[in-house]
Motif scaffolding. Structure first.
Motif, PDB file in Angstrom:
ATOM      1  N   CYS A 102       0.617  -0.989  -0.146  1.00 51.25           N
ATOM      2  CA  CYS A 102      -0.206   0.413  -0.620  1.00 51.25           C
ATOM      3  C   CYS A 102       0.538   1.258   0.248  1.00 51.25           C
ATOM      4  O   CYS A 102       0.327   2.373  -0.742  1.00 51.25           O
ATOM      5  N   LYS A 103       1.933   1.210   0.808  1.00 48.93           N
ATOM      6  CA  LYS A 103       2.910   2.090   0.735  1.00 48.93           C
ATOM      7  C   LYS A 103       3.735   2.792  -0.750  1.00 48.93           C
ATOM      8  O   LYS A 103       3.040   3.801  -0.514  1.00 48.93           O
ATOM      9  N   TRP A 127      -0.853   7.407  11.290  1.00 44.00           N
ATOM     10  CA  TRP A 127       0.077   6.144  10.530  1.00 44.00           C
ATOM     11  C   TRP A 127       1.338   7.549   9.981  1.00 44.00           C
ATOM     12  O   TRP A 127       0.503   8.860   9.144  1.00 44.00           O
ATOM     13  N   TYR A 130       1.983   9.241   6.421  1.00 43.15           N
ATOM     14  CA  TYR A 130       1.541   9.993   6.019  1.00 43.15           C
ATOM     15  C   TYR A 130       1.992  11.692   5.465  1.00 43.15           C
ATOM     16  O   TYR A 130       2.325  11.937   4.251  1.00 43.15           O
ATOM     17  N   ASN A 173      -7.900   7.403   6.744  1.00 45.06           N
ATOM     18  CA  ASN A 173      -8.449   5.990   7.337  1.00 45.06           C
ATOM     19  C   ASN A 173      -8.702   5.398   7.765  1.00 45.06           C
ATOM     20  O   ASN A 173      -9.026   5.635   9.318  1.00 45.06           O
ATOM     21  N   ASN A 177      -5.817   3.608  12.104  1.00 42.47           N
ATOM     22  CA  ASN A 177      -4.249   3.249  12.247  1.00 42.47           C
ATOM     23  C   ASN A 177      -3.403   4.802  12.803  1.00 42.47           C
ATOM     24  O   ASN A 177      -4.039   5.450  12.519  1.00 42.47           O
ATOM     25  N   ASP A 205      -7.595   5.514   2.913  1.00 44.68           N
ATOM     26  CA  ASP A 205      -5.943   3.947   2.749  1.00 44.68           C
ATOM     27  C   ASP A 205      -7.338   2.582   3.156  1.00 44.68           C
ATOM     28  O   ASP A 205      -7.360   3.141   4.833  1.00 44.68           O
ATOM     29  N   ILE A 207      -6.880   0.022   4.185  1.00 47.14           N
ATOM     30  CA  ILE A 207      -5.963  -1.289   4.280  1.00 47.14           C
ATOM     31  C   ILE A 207      -6.387  -2.406   5.824  1.00 47.14           C
ATOM     32  O   ILE A 207      -5.783  -3.428   5.870  1.00 47.14           O
ATOM     33  N   TYR A 208      -7.236  -1.879   5.953  1.00 47.04           N
ATOM     34  CA  TYR A 208      -7.588  -2.580   7.845  1.00 47.04           C
ATOM     35  C   TYR A 208      -8.777  -3.426   7.637  1.00 47.04           C
ATOM     36  O   TYR A 208      -9.523  -3.511   8.442  1.00 47.04           O
ATOM     37  N   SER A 238      -1.457  -6.511   2.868  1.00 50.98           N
ATOM     38  CA  SER A 238      -0.224  -7.260   4.432  1.00 50.98           C
ATOM     39  C   SER A 238      -1.350  -7.284   5.527  1.00 50.98           C
ATOM     40  O   SER A 238      -0.524  -8.476   5.971  1.00 50.98           O
ATOM     41  N   LYS A 239      -2.041  -6.804   5.821  1.00 55.39           N
ATOM     42  CA  LYS A 239      -2.818  -6.643   7.099  1.00 55.39           C
ATOM     43  C   LYS A 239      -3.907  -8.228   7.361  1.00 55.39           C
ATOM     44  O   LYS A 239      -3.900  -9.501   8.213  1.00 55.39           O
ATOM     45  N   ARG A 247       5.039  -7.478   0.820  1.00 52.51           N
ATOM     46  CA  ARG A 247       4.937  -6.400  -0.318  1.00 52.51           C
ATOM     47  C   ARG A 247       3.985  -6.249  -1.693  1.00 52.51           C
ATOM     48  O   ARG A 247       4.472  -5.824  -2.525  1.00 52.51           O
TER      49      ARG A 247
HETATM   50  C1  LIG Z   1      -2.777   2.901   7.420  1.00 54.29           C
HETATM   51  C2  LIG Z   1      -1.612   1.757   7.289  1.00 54.29           C
HETATM   52  N1  LIG Z   1      -1.428   2.462   5.662  1.00 54.29           N
HETATM   53  C3  LIG Z   1      -0.597   1.929   4.863  1.00 54.29           C
HETATM   54  C4  LIG Z   1       0.106   0.505   5.884  1.00 54.29           C
HETATM   55  C5  LIG Z   1       0.868  -0.187   4.935  1.00 54.29           C
HETATM   56  O1  LIG Z   1       0.890  -1.829   4.332  1.00 54.29           O
HETATM   57  P1  LIG Z   1       1.631  -1.244   3.158  1.00 54.29           P
HETATM   58  O2  LIG Z   1       2.458  -3.379   4.037  1.00 54.29           O
HETATM   59  O3  LIG Z   1       0.826  -2.402   2.244  1.00 54.29           O
HETATM   60  O4  LIG Z   1       2.448  -0.907   2.859  1.00 54.29           O
HETATM   61  C6  LIG Z   1       0.178   1.017   6.403  1.00 54.29           C
HETATM   62  C7  LIG Z   1       1.191  -0.522   7.312  1.00 54.29           C
HETATM   63  O5  LIG Z   1       1.764  -0.079   8.570  1.00 54.29           O
HETATM   64  C8  LIG Z   1      -0.872   1.264   7.803  1.00 54.29           C
HETATM   65  O6  LIG Z   1      -1.044   1.171   8.940  1.00 54.29           O
END
Ligand SMILES: Cc1ncc(COP(=O)(O)O)c(C=O)c1O
Length: 395
Positions: A102-103, A127, A130, A173, A177, A205, A207-208, A238-239, A247
């Motif tokens: 995601c990053k 997080w 950003y 997000n 996080n 975002d 991701i969670y 990832s999660k 990655r």
């Molecule tokens: C809010 C948030 N976005 C993105 C990521 C990164 O995700 P990725 O592992 O897919 O790069 C994280 C990782 O901790 C995260 O907490």
């Protein structure tokens, strides 16, 4: 001889999560047992069918660059998932870019859209990446406070108040996080109205997304009226699938928004790892049972941690509805979050992250990840209770 670093990097520190991590590692090397609650990743293994799919791809010789935007099978699996789970319709050929986590998708999006001086609205705490990615692009991060008394939900009025003629982007997000908050649909609707009124690009975002508990419901802002054309939805593996080391992530949205992001991706990483992408196809197209099992266990730990924290004097805690973090306040102890995280590490052998690592509004809090075993969490909470009791006796 000294070679100067670029101006754009000069104000950017290394992550402060690292400091706690390094001290915890050093203590472990001296033979101490540490409960790791600082790490933002699942403690589960990647499900076997996903590993097998990647192994098979390797055996078949899928070891070369793939198409820049990712293998066709994965883009189709992602498009199916977005339709099925999120009600987002995208063309797998033009509206998805598979990225290295995601990053990478976040970096690419910010580089594609942020000019020097552009303002980006970022929740605080958040997080911290950003903020620094925005700074790397020459942009200005504008923090929007999240309040414990509002369940750490982004308040649309706080967003509205901070909009200027330079505001270009809003970062969301949810699940969040470090607080675990899941933005209710009413807030998202108001945020959508603001984005439309002020012509903002929204980076969502998600991701969670899969780590969500109880009655909470995940809504993708891209599905609200008028939002698809101004939203890039970012997600990854990832999660939910315990694939953080693989990655792999992606960005999806309308062609006009995605193609410039694709251009940055082309010059950045060319393509995500070939055989890993085949594993990700299995993650989305295969059984979701391992995800359900993992979420069930996270929920058990979440309830334990929240109930143990609620027994403590001078500690308050919003019940998180998503992700795998709890963000309790220790303001009642009078300590800064850094002092507290250091004390917990040295006296209770608990590694957690000072809330201030997530922005100014995180001061007084710590982030505890429950991506560690149930029994470990329980024992760690006994030690934490003792440390706080001793603190009170001394005070
Ligand atoms: C809010 C948030 N976005 C993105 C990521 C990164 O995700 P990725 O592992 O897919 O790069 C994280 C990782 O901790 C995260 O907490």
């Amino acid at each position: 001889m000294s070679i100067e670093i670029s101006n754009r990097l000069a104000s950017i520190p290394f992550s402060s999560i690292r400091e706690i991590f390094e001290e915890a590692n050093a203590m472990e090397k001296r033979g101490m047992k540490i409960t790791h609650m600082e790490i933002g990743r699942p403690d589960f293994d990647t499900p076997i069918h996903i590993k097998e799919a990647a192994n098979e791809a390797l055996q078949k010789g899928h070891v070369h660059y793939t198409s820049n935007n990712g293998i066709q099978e994965l883009r189709e699996a992602i498009a199916d998932k977005l339709k099925r789970d999120n009600n987002i319709m995208v063309d797998p050929n033009k509206e998805i870019v598979v990225s290295v986590g995601c990053k990478e998708a976040i970096v690419n999006t910010i580089l594609a859209y942020i000019n020097p001086g552009d303002e980006v609205l970022i929740p605080d705490p958040a997080w911290l990446e950003y903020q620094y990615i925005v700074e790397l692009a020459g942009g200005v991060g504008v923090s929007i406070p999240l309040r414990e008394e509002e369940g750490f939900n982004l308040n649309p009025e706080d967003v509205r108040m901070r909009i200027t003629s330079r505001t270009k982007m809003l970062i969301l997000n949810s699940p969040h996080n470090p607080t675990g908050a899941v933005l209710p649909e009413e807030n998202l609707k108001e945020l959508a109205e603001i984005a439309i009124q002020h012509n903002l690009l929204v980076l969502s975002d998600e991701i969670y997304e899969k780590l969500i508990y109880g009655e909470a419901k995940h809504v993708s802002i891209a599905t609200l009226p008028g939002m698809f054309e101004r939203t890039v939805t970012i997600n990854g593996f990832s999660k939910a699938y315990a694939m953080d080391g693989w990655r792999l992530g992606y960005v999806a949205g309308p062609t006009a928004l995605i193609q410039p992001i694709m251009k940055v991706h082309q010059y950045n990483t060319t393509s995500a790892t070939s055989f890993a992408q085949y594993g990700a196809v299995a993650a989305y197209a295969g059984t979701q049972e391992p995800v359900r099992e993992m979420v069930k266990e996270f929920d058990r730990r979440r309830q334990l941690l929240v109930s143990r924290l609620s027994e403590l004097e001078n500690v308050s805690c919003v019940v998180p509805q998503g992700a795998f973090y709890v963000f309790p306040s220790f303001k009642g102890t009078g300590m800064t979050s850094k002092e507290l995280a250091t004390l917990l590490l040295r006296e209770a052998q608990i590694a957690c992250v000072p809330g201030s690592a997530f922005g100014q509004c995180g001061e007084g809090y710590v982030r505890m990840a429950y991506s560690t075993e149930y029994e470990d969490i329980n024992e760690a909470m006994d030690r934490l209770a003792n440390v706080l009791k001793n603190l009170k006796v001394k005070g």
